[in-house]
Design an enzyme around this catalytic site. Structure first.
Site: not given
Ligand code: NDP
Length: 295
Positions: A46, A51, A76, A109
């Site tokens: 995704d 982005y 998106k 989006h």
């Molecule tokens: P997530 O809930 O996926 O969390 C991501 C965060 O958690 C990062 O800081 C990552 O850090 C950390 N992390 C990931 N895996 C672990 C783990 N197993 N243990 C501990 N920490 C962990 O949040 P997102 O907001 O990134 O959402 C996921 C996806 O959703 C986005 O990447 C995007 O594709 C989508 N999205 C869409 C939006 C929209 O408006 N449509 C808005 C926000 C997100 P690190 O990378 O350092 O591991």
């Protein structure tokens, strides 16, 4: 490598229940992150025009040697590209950056509530792209019940997906229920509550929640895995993000245990009703309308 169950969209197209997100993954780290995800077994990525990393997502997929048909690509259209012709062109920009002819799932989006006609025109362009076979499915993101209602009033194609903030602290059950009634799959962004800890959302981190931690421990799993299992068992698509190979693999290793009915209910009970992300009604071109570069 885990075998990932698939979800079926309202037009019969299938996608893996857990995919891989790349929001806030810098372009120069995106190829490595997506490569790690593909080798861990993810087959759904995704991304988004906004982005700034579609090109690197496309490169990682091409370099993986995995057949194009094996990887489900979702992206998106950003609000600055809303409008019929603009959104058709937005597709061309994204497809060129991704290096593909066809996108599996293309979504809006955000709604632009103050300019909903423009949002509708953008969606009409998605309908054209679907009819022309340029995309396999279309949908929306961050659409609330009133936005969905207004869209469905004129749409000829029911969105396949609504990608919304869903984690234990913010479940948006009204939006999920409305979607379920109309055949719109809920896709959870911030599925492990990323927005609760990477941004000052007024929430504590869902990863440190005692209830989630206790449930995870009972299964010999991590809090992230317990939250992802909650999404899977409730039938949502989830797209966790990480740039770290160990976490990327951990987040896909959620298909060998089951939460009990009581454990699911205990996680459901954590909902605070308070969102972490932007208020969808407050999204305007003036505040959020950054342009999307040409391919
Ligand atoms: P997530 O809930 O996926 O969390 C991501 C965060 O958690 C990062 O800081 C990552 O850090 C950390 N992390 C990931 N895996 C672990 C783990 N197993 N243990 C501990 N920490 C962990 O949040 P997102 O907001 O990134 O959402 C996921 C996806 O959703 C986005 O990447 C995007 O594709 C989508 N999205 C869409 C939006 C929209 O408006 N449509 C808005 C926000 C997100 P690190 O990378 O350092 O591991």
């Amino acid at each position: 490598m885990p075998s990932i169950p698939r979800l079926t969209l309202n037009n019969g197209v299938e996608l893996p229940a857990v995919g891989f997100g790349v929001f806030q993954t810098p372009p120069d780290e995106t190829r490595a992150a997506v490569a790690a995800a593909l080798s861990a077994g993810y087959r759904h990525i995704d991304t988004a025009a906004a982005y700034g990393n579609e090109k690197q997502v496309g490169e990682a997929i091409a370099e993986s040697g995995i057949g194009r048909a094996e990887v489900f690509i979702e992206t998106k259209i950003w609000i600055s590209d809303f409008g019929y012709d603009q959104t058709l062109h937005g597709f061309e920009k994204s497809a060129a950056k991704l290096g593909v002819d066809q996108i599996d799932l293309l979504i809006l989006h955000q709604a632009l509530p103050s300019e909903f006609d423009r949002t509708r025109e953008a969606y009409r362009a998605l309908e054209t792209l679907l009819a022309d076979g340029r995309v396999r499915a279309i949908g929306v993101s961050n659409f609330m019940v009133d936005h969905l209602t207004a869209l469905l009033d004129k749409a000829t194609v029911v969105p396949a997906v609504n990608q919304i903030e869903v984690h234990p602290y913010f479940a948006q059950r009204d939006v999920q229920a409305f979607g379920a009634q109309h055949g719109i799959l809920a896709q959870a962004w911030s599925p492990i509550g990323g927005i609760t800890f990477y941004r000052d959302s007024g929430h504590a981190s869902a990863l440190e929640d005692a209830v989630i931690g206790g449930i995870a421990k009972a299964h010999g799993k991590t809090p992230a895995q317990a939250m992802l299992r909650w999404h899977v068992q409730q039938g949502r698509s989830a797209i966790p993000k990480s740039t770290k190979p160990a976490r990327i693999a951990e987040n896909l290793d959620v298909f060998d245990f089951d939460l009990t009915v009581d454990q699911l209910a205990a996680i459901d009970a954590l909902d605070t009703g308070r969102r972490g992300g932007p208020e969808p009604d407050a999204v305007t071109l003036a505040d959020f309308g950054m342009p999307i570069p040409e391919a």
